[in-house]
Design a protein around this motif. Structure first.
Motif, PDB file in Angstrom:
ATOM      1  N   ALA A  23     -55.345 122.333  51.572  1.00 26.33           N
ATOM      2  CA  ALA A  23     -53.917 122.248  51.242  1.00 26.33           C
ATOM      3  C   ALA A  23     -53.469 123.438  50.400  1.00 26.33           C
ATOM      4  N   LEU A  69     -50.511 124.031  44.476  1.00 29.21           N
ATOM      5  CA  LEU A  69     -49.984 122.757  44.953  1.00 29.21           C
ATOM      6  C   LEU A  69     -49.058 122.155  43.905  1.00 29.21           C
ATOM      7  N   GLN A  73     -48.596 116.594  45.247  1.00 28.31           N
ATOM      8  CA  GLN A  73     -49.587 116.842  46.297  1.00 28.31           C
ATOM      9  C   GLN A  73     -50.998 116.567  45.782  1.00 28.31           C
TER      10      GLN A  73
END
Length: 81
Positions: A23, A69, A73
């Protein structure tokens, strides 16, 4: 995110470590280049659950991934995986 909101890198699952890395946009080799002394094999072992890294290394990785992030998240990944 600085981890001060109650998330503990020592309690992150292997799958969550992998999802945080992906991510945040890092390949394993890229993490190796970002963190001195950390090898791609260390990341593989952490993400597979075969071996853990030291507390300071886990904290460093958590900070690296969290920087890219949002708090939400990180919280969702850590909580649900």
């Amino acid at each position: 995110m600085d981890g001060s909101d109650g998330l503990n890198p020592d309690q992150i699952s292997p799958l969550a470590w992998r999802l945080l890395r992906v991510a945040a946009g890092y390949e394993q080799r890229a993490v190796e280049r970002e963190v001195d002394g950390l090898m791609q094999a260390h990341i593989s072992m952490l993400e597979s659950g075969n071996r853990s890294l030291s507390q300071s290394r886990r904290r460093t990785l958590f900070e690296l991934y969290s920087a890219d992030l949002t708090d939400e998240q990180v919280r969702v990944i850590v909580t649900h995986f």
